[in-house]
Design a protein around this motif. Structure first.
Motif, mmCIF file in Angstrom:
data_model
loop_
_atom_site.group_PDB
_atom_site.id
_atom_site.type_symbol
_atom_site.label_atom_id
_atom_site.label_comp_id
_atom_site.label_asym_id
_atom_site.label_seq_id
_atom_site.Cartn_x
_atom_site.Cartn_y
_atom_site.Cartn_z
ATOM 1 N N TRP A 164 0.858 -1.177 0.000
ATOM 2 C CA TRP A 164 0.000 0.000 0.000
ATOM 3 C C TRP A 164 0.900 1.234 0.000
ATOM 4 O O TRP A 164 2.032 1.194 0.494
ATOM 5 N N THR A 209 -1.772 5.920 2.084
ATOM 6 C CA THR A 209 -2.897 5.025 2.364
ATOM 7 C C THR A 209 -2.815 4.491 3.788
ATOM 8 O O THR A 209 -3.806 4.483 4.530
ATOM 9 N N PHE A 234 -5.683 6.529 5.715
ATOM 10 C CA PHE A 234 -6.956 5.903 5.360
ATOM 11 C C PHE A 234 -7.201 4.541 6.009
ATOM 12 O O PHE A 234 -8.332 4.214 6.333
ATOM 13 N N CYS A 235 -6.200 3.731 6.153
ATOM 14 C CA CYS A 235 -6.436 2.424 6.772
ATOM 15 C C CYS A 235 -5.137 1.882 7.348
ATOM 16 O O CYS A 235 -4.049 2.229 6.907
ATOM 17 N N GLN A 236 -5.285 1.032 8.369
ATOM 18 C CA GLN A 236 -4.131 0.369 8.974
ATOM 19 C C GLN A 236 -4.072 -1.055 8.442
ATOM 20 O O GLN A 236 -4.373 -2.026 9.130
ATOM 21 N N ALA A 237 -3.758 -1.186 7.162
ATOM 22 C CA ALA A 237 -3.747 -2.497 6.520
ATOM 23 C C ALA A 237 -2.625 -3.356 7.080
ATOM 24 O O ALA A 237 -1.485 -2.926 7.171
#
Length: 277
Positions: free
Chosen positions: A238, A242, A246-249
């Motif tokens: 990512w 991001t 936006f997200c904690q992938a």
């Protein structure tokens, strides 16, 4: 000639036409009438020919102006004419370049108001020099601000002309967005080659995503693999933005069924690039 002829044909002893002042007056009056008649006829003839020539020249000029206007309007380059920095003429490409919907959106507007604020003073000095010294300004790469607020890269060249019997400046602008994008992509490829020599594959993919998102002005970017079975995704990388915004992938290396994914895998289903707006 008339007097000699009458003397020949007159009966002997008849001297009315040859000796009286009345006949001389009649001859003079007749001569004047003939003179004015011939002069007037010649005048009408010459004036008629001049009028026809003037009409033909006017028609040729109108056709030439129409051809020039069509040439200007169908030119792929944006053409602007301005006096005292105010726009007085432009073609269709000029409207499209700045995303104007109607001629009223541009007519009378200050030409420099479309130049990026950071470059406006430089452009003002440039056109002032052309207006003062004449000639043509060298090609300049700059940025224009469209009516919707977006910025476009252009090449500009400006020259001095006469428009409607008054001095004016004529600027040609060419959109170089595609060229700039190609240059940016080529530069990015070279940077990635250098980066790949000293970094891991995962670091390279993250770096590539960050750079691509910067070029495309995209807030989110990710990079996944499709497995050989063509139905499973392998989550890989990512972009930095991001992960931060936006997200904690935390799914690196995980597998994910394509049938469970949303529109972001339509490119896999259709086997082509897909844009969702």
């Amino acid at each position: 000639i008339i007097r000699i002829t009458l003397q020949i044909i007159n009966p002997v002893g008849d001297d009315f036409f040859t000796e009286t002042a009345t006949f001389d007056a009649i001859l003079l009056f007749t001569y004047q009438i003939l003179f004015f008649a011939v002069t007037f006829s010649l005048f009408r003839l010459i004036n008629g020919r001049l009028a026809i020539q003037a009409q033909h020249q006017q028609e040729a000029l109108q056709k030439s102006e129409a051809r020039y206007r069509d040439l200007v309007n169908f030119s792929p380059d944006a053409l602007y004419v301005y006096q005292n920095e105010n726009l007085v003429f432009f073609n269709t490409a000029a409207m499209e370049l700045v995303r104007a919907k109607r001629p009223e959106d541009l007519m009378g507007k200050n030409a420099l108001s479309f130049v990026h604020p950071d470059l406006r003073e430089k452009s003002r000095e440039r056109i002032a020099k052309v207006a003062e010294e004449g000639g043509t300004a060298p090609l300049l790469e700059t940025k224009l601000v469209r009516l919707d607020g977006s910025v476009v890269d252009v090449d500009l060249t400006t020259t001095q002309i006469e428009f409607q019997d008054a001095p004016a400046l004529h600027t040609i602008a060419r959109d170089i967005t595609a060229r700039k994008r190609a240059q940016d992509v080529l530069h990015l490829r070279l940077k990635m080659i250098e980066f790949a020599a000293e970094h891991t594959l995962n670091e390279l993919m993250t770096y590539a995503l960050d750079e691509i998102c910067e070029i495309t002005q995209s807030p989110i970017g990710f990079y996944h693999f499709v497995e050989e079975d063509q139905v499973t995704l392998s989550l890989q990388a990512w972009s930095t933005r991001t992960l931060e915004e936006f997200c904690q992938a935390d799914g690196h290396g995980m597998h994910y069924g394509i049938d469970k994914a949303g529109v972001w895998v339509d490119c896999v289903r259709e086997c082509k690039p897909v844009i969702h707006n």
